[in-house]
Scaffold this active site. Structure first.
Site, PDB file in Angstrom:
ATOM      1  NE  ARG A  65      -4.443  10.904  23.976  1.00 58.55           N
ATOM      2  CZ  ARG A  65      -5.686  10.838  24.697  1.00 58.55           C
ATOM      3  NH1 ARG A  65      -6.789   9.993  23.958  1.00 58.55           N
ATOM      4  NH2 ARG A  65      -5.819  11.240  25.889  1.00 58.55           N
ATOM      5  CE  LYS A 173     -10.012  -2.443   3.220  1.00 57.13           C
ATOM      6  NZ  LYS A 173     -10.636  -2.933   4.427  1.00 57.13           N
ATOM      7  CG  ASP A 202      -8.356  -1.047  -2.747  1.00 52.75           C
ATOM      8  OD1 ASP A 202      -7.769  -2.103  -2.320  1.00 52.75           O
ATOM      9  OD2 ASP A 202      -9.471  -1.306  -3.346  1.00 52.75           O
ATOM     10  CG  HIS A 203      -3.957  -3.374   0.929  1.00 54.24           C
ATOM     11  ND1 HIS A 203      -4.868  -3.191   1.567  1.00 54.24           N
ATOM     12  CD2 HIS A 203      -3.659  -4.569   0.575  1.00 54.24           C
ATOM     13  CE1 HIS A 203      -5.462  -4.301   1.923  1.00 54.24           C
ATOM     14  NE2 HIS A 203      -4.578  -5.263   1.322  1.00 54.24           N
ATOM     15  CD  GLU A 241      -8.691 -11.821   5.430  1.00 54.95           C
ATOM     16  OE1 GLU A 241      -8.019 -11.413   5.861  1.00 54.95           O
ATOM     17  OE2 GLU A 241      -9.949 -11.346   5.508  1.00 54.95           O
ATOM     18  CG  ASP A 260     -13.044  -5.369   5.827  1.00 55.10           C
ATOM     19  OD1 ASP A 260     -12.389  -4.344   6.033  1.00 55.10           O
ATOM     20  OD2 ASP A 260     -12.429  -6.295   6.011  1.00 55.10           O
ATOM     21  CG  HIS A 265      -9.728  -4.943  -1.105  1.00 53.50           C
ATOM     22  ND1 HIS A 265      -8.918  -3.827  -1.238  1.00 53.50           N
ATOM     23  CD2 HIS A 265      -9.662  -5.234   0.196  1.00 53.50           C
ATOM     24  CE1 HIS A 265      -8.633  -3.478  -0.083  1.00 53.50           C
ATOM     25  NE2 HIS A 265      -9.010  -4.665   0.818  1.00 53.50           N
TER      26      HIS A 265
END
Length: 514
Positions: A65, A173, A202-203, A241, A260, A265
């Site tokens: 935008r 995802k 899915d990296h 993490e 998540d 994963h």
């Protein structure tokens, strides 16, 4: 020039040792102003070009935008590339790439904007040689999918033309919120694009170490004979993490760690670890073997004892004191978990009786993703107990990030006159063994989209089977919430709530502390 004719005629298409170069095409990115685009997608496109893997007739089209001209969008991409490129910035390479950069202003419900997008792609096909091949990357919230897909269908941009041109869609995802919504999403996407034209990102599957699981297992005789329930006691798959939610609290509430990370994963990592040897490494054969595994997974009951969840509070992350979840803007009454762990089994002859423990969390001890295969103890040790007091179980640890490699833990005699056995480690590191740095996951995956190579992308059935495993756990937790049994708190910088330790202690096992 068609995509097929672009490829080197002297190259054997089945020789995977040689790099594959994408044919003429345009990549259209919706959500191009977001962090994913700025930090991952734009730098990955440049790095592919810098490595010589994109043709001169490649185009990048942004849709958003913002009131940007083509030049202003190119400057924005350039800034992102300078900040995040892996291969180093080269002005001459950038100028070549910039010739194919375009921008279309508009909102997702703006018919005229999508008509302009179609016109832009037609002009690129003629003037820049993109040859009618277009990939549409939906780096947008799932609730915007129906509108964008409807626009692509209305304008005819989702329909492949003649002369073997292609149209593909790339989806980030999460692939749904549960099994029901995943089926609805799959049906929606497939009503516009056929399944063979759908690429679900899915990296993690683009990481070199994940792909090395297949090489490790099937290129070496020393590992595969031990890769079964006769020798392996259990498997732990961890994605930890050390960061908190920060400004993502609004997005994360209602999603949680299990949706998540575990559903996509970790389930995919489990499938690669547990699958049987495929007939070949063709996309179809890999998918068949992964689907067999995902179909065989069952939750270990009762779920109250074999699942765990938690929310982080304030604590010490290294030398820094960090805030807890609520202090970061998370609703105080939310029961969304930031730590999740589940225990499952794979009901096959190879894995019968071997528990797989999957865990993920934020604000844990350190950032690490690994797969640990923990072996059974030797049936007989001809040593006094004092000689092996410091000997644990043998383990093979595949490190996905950040220090990619493989570690073997086994017992060895301590130097000296006495017989004392303790654990030692044999370590393989990608960074030390290979002089070439590993490509970013998005480089590999974007190139595979343009090549039409679907091996690393989950198909409909894989997504739905993963949800069928997780849904009962989510339903159990929802019932526990109603009964007042909410997620347990854990201090930031630790390895999760006590209930996760109790989950393994039931069978005399412990979590690894990477």
């Amino acid at each position: 020039m068609s995509a097929d004719r672009w490829r080197n005629p002297l190259r054997d298409p089945d020789d995977r040792r040689l790099p594959q170069i994408a044919g003429p095409c345009a990549l259209v990115v919706f959500g191009v102003t977001g962090d994913l685009s700025r930090k991952k997608l734009m730098p990955a496109v440049y790095d592919l070009a810098n490595r010589g893997l994109l043709p001169p007739s490649f185009a990048l089209v942004g849709f958003a935008r913002r009131e940007w001209s083509d030049a202003e969008f190119a400057d924005t991409v350039k800034d992102a590339v300078r900040e995040h490129t892996r291969t180093g910035f080269d002005e001459a390479q950038w100028e070549r790439l910039a010739q194919g950069i375009r921008f279309v202003e508009g909102s997702f419900d703006d018919d005229e904007a999508f008509d302009r997008l179609k016109k832009t792609l037609t002009e690129l096909d003629i003037e820049h040689g993109t040859d009618g091949n277009h990939a549409f990357y939906l780096a947008i919230p799932p609730n915007a999918f129906p509108t964008v897909l409807a626009q692509l269908k209305r304008t005819g941009m989702a329909v492949s033309g003649r002369n073997q041109t292609w149209q593909r869609v790339v989806i980030e995802k999460p692939f749904g919120h549960d099994l029901h919504s995943a089926r609805e999403l799959n049906a929606l996407v497939n009503s516009v694009f056929p399944e063979e034209s759908v690429f679900r990102i899915d990296h993690y599957l683009g990481k070199e170490t994940v792909q090395n699981i297949l090489a490790l297992r099937f290129a070496n005789q020393i590992f595969e004979p031990l890769w079964n329930s006769h020798y392996i006691d259990h498997v732990q798959i961890t994605m930890a993490e050390d960061i908190g939610l920060g400004g993502r609290a609004g997005y994360y509430d209602g999603i949680g760690a299990a949706r998540d990370v575990i559903q996509n994963h970790l389930m995919q990592l489990l499938a690669l670890v547990a699958m049987e040897e495929p007939i070949s490494f063709s996309p179809r054969e890999l998918q068949v073997e992964k689907i067999k595994v995902l179909s065989s997974i069952r939750n270990i009951e009762p779920l109250a004892q074999h699942s765990a969840r938690g929310q982080y509070g304030a604590g010490w992350q290294g030398s820094e004191h960090v805030d807890g979840l609520v202090d970061e803007g998370f609703p105080a009454d939310s029961t969304t978990e930031t730590f999740a762990a589940i225990a499952v089994e794979v009901d096959t002859r190879r894995w019968a009786g071997v528990p797989f423990y999957l865990r993920t969390g934020k604000r844990l001890g350190r950032r690490v993703t690994e797969i640990a295969l923990v072996f059974k103890r030797a049936p007989h040790l001809p040593f006094d107990e004092s000689m092996t007091a410091e000997l644990g179980q043998n383990a093979m640890v595949i490190r996905i990030q950040p220090d990619e490699g493989v570690n073997l833990r086994f017992g060895s005699k301590v130097p000296g006159t006495s017989m004392e056995v303790r654990d030692v480690n044999m370590d393989f590191s990608y960074g030390e063994a290979f002089t070439v740095s590993s490509p970013e996951a998005y480089e590999r995956l974007l190139l595979d989209v343009m090549l039409g190579e679907p091996s690393l992308f989950p198909v409909n059935e894989e997504v739905e089977l993963s949800w069928s495993v997780l849904d009962p756990v989510l339903a159990h937790w929802a019932g526990a919430d109603e009964a007042g049994d909410t997620p347990e708190h854990y201090a930031a910088g630790t390895w999760g709530p006590e209930c996760a330790d109790e989950m393994l202690a039931l069978t005399g096992r412990v979590w690894r502390r990477p």
